[in-house]
Design a protein around this motif. Structure first.
Motif, PDB file in Angstrom:
ATOM      1  N   GLU A  69       0.751  -0.671  -0.533  1.00 35.27           N
ATOM      2  CA  GLU A  69       0.172   0.348  -0.241  1.00 35.27           C
ATOM      3  C   GLU A  69       0.478   1.136  -0.381  1.00 35.27           C
ATOM      4  O   GLU A  69       0.649   1.773  -0.737  1.00 35.27           O
ATOM      5  N   ASP A  86      -0.583  -5.364   3.167  1.00 36.31           N
ATOM      6  CA  ASP A  86      -1.359  -4.359   3.543  1.00 36.31           C
ATOM      7  C   ASP A  86      -0.250  -3.591   4.965  1.00 36.31           C
ATOM      8  O   ASP A  86      -0.712  -4.729   6.302  1.00 36.31           O
ATOM      9  N   ASP A  89      -4.104  -2.784   7.531  1.00 36.31           N
ATOM     10  CA  ASP A  89      -6.025  -2.103   6.648  1.00 36.31           C
ATOM     11  C   ASP A  89      -7.133  -2.468   7.841  1.00 36.31           C
ATOM     12  O   ASP A  89      -7.130  -2.799   8.961  1.00 36.31           O
ATOM     13  N   TRP A 213      -3.601  -5.484  -1.854  1.00 33.14           N
ATOM     14  CA  TRP A 213      -3.690  -5.395  -0.754  1.00 33.14           C
ATOM     15  C   TRP A 213      -4.365  -6.174   0.246  1.00 33.14           C
ATOM     16  O   TRP A 213      -3.995  -6.577   1.428  1.00 33.14           O
ATOM     17  N   ASP A 214      -5.560  -5.106   0.063  1.00 30.55           N
ATOM     18  CA  ASP A 214      -6.723  -5.581   1.128  1.00 30.55           C
ATOM     19  C   ASP A 214      -7.142  -7.219   1.152  1.00 30.55           C
ATOM     20  O   ASP A 214      -7.532  -7.189   2.369  1.00 30.55           O
TER      21      ASP A 214
HETATM   22 CA    CA Z   1      -6.319  -1.898   2.764  1.00 25.45          CA
END
Ligand code: CA
Ligand code: 2AM
Length: 261
Positions: A69, A86, A89, A213-214
């Motif tokens: 991210e 990430d 998150d 990446w989430d």
């Molecule tokens: Ca995220």
């Protein structure tokens, strides 16, 4: 589960970054008086966590590529493998002192996610999976829920924030889905939403306009817990940034409801 060397590297990196974030999370509460101060502090915490993860992963596997991210994209000497990370998150939760955020680390090999870790450091819940090896929460094997009637199901989603353009679409989704289920939750971390589907806490989850990446780690954790995942649009979850996930008995009905067809 006796994880592979790669999985152990990922878990170690997540724990190390988790310690740093938990320390910063305690600080955030003292900074709430100044939102600007708190915002800057959280960005620094986020960047510091990513640096910890990057150092750990790159030291152990210097040839792998990188997508994260904060730090962007870098191809590795080995072009077939890359980390998708990430570091934080659920940033908005973190900023507000809400203990619902996670570190997400995935390993992609030849376009496929082969290992994933989602670590909720505030609750000390380590969700992880490797392709073909099942999904785990700390020491326990995970299994998606067995609910087969939509009306008994709780679904998670994300709601557009800060003027995102997909508000009308989301409101239509909710108008269709709310009457057919037991409830919808919006907790604010896509990675944890997927981990919770794997744990059978939610029966399903859908969201659009996400970044790779989430969801990269979470989607493998759902699959390895016996759940199904599919893109809402297009034919790749990571490319489209859209995902519907659920337990097997309801997946087809739920997917049709979300996709409105
Ligand atoms: Ca995220
Ligand atoms: P982030 O915390 O890493 O930014 C929830 O719908 C998902 O949207 C989260 O995984 C979150 O990831 C992302 N998101 C990005 N910006 C957001 C914001 N301002 N508010 C809520 N979620 C946000």
């Amino acid at each position: 589960m006796q994880g592979s060397a790669n999985l152990n590297v990922m878990i170690k990196a997540a724990r190390k970054a988790g310690r740093s974030l938990v320390k910063d999370f305690r600080e955030v509460e003292n900074l709430q008086v100044s939102m600007k101060g708190a915002g800057d502090f959280v960005s620094k915490a986020d960047i510091a966590a990513e640096q910890i993860i990057r150092d750990e992963l790159m030291e152990a596997r210097p040839n792998y590529g990188w997508l994260a991210e904060e730090g962007g994209e870098a191809e590795g000497k080995d072009p077939t493998r890359r980390w998708i990370v990430d570091p934080l998150d659920g940033t908005t939760n973190f900023l507000h002192g809400l203990p619902h955020w996670a570190i997400s680390i995935a390993l992609e090999h030849k376009g496929e996610i082969v290992a994933g870790v989602v670590f909720d450091a505030a609750k000390d819940e380590m969700f992880y999976a490797e392709k073909g090896e099942g999904a785990w929460l700390n020491q326990s094997r995970l299994r998606v829920s067995g609910r087969s009637r939509l009306i008994e199901c709780i679904f998670a989603t994300g709601l557009p924030f800060g003027g995102r353009a997909d508000l009308p679409e989301t409101l239509q989704d909710l108008a269709r889905i709310l009457p057919s289920c037991a409830g919808v939750r919006r907790f604010g971390s896509a990675a944890l939403d997927l981990a919770y589907v794997a744990a059978g806490r939610y029966d399903g989850y859908w969201e659009r306009n996400l970044n790779a990446w989430d969801i990269a780690a979470g989607l493998l954790i759902v699959r390895e817990a016996g759940g199904l995942v599919s893109p809402i649009e297009g034919d790749s979850i990571l490319d489209s940034g859209s995902i519907v996930a659920g337990n097997e008995p309801i997946f087809e009905k739920f997917d049709r409801l979300v996709s409105n067809n």
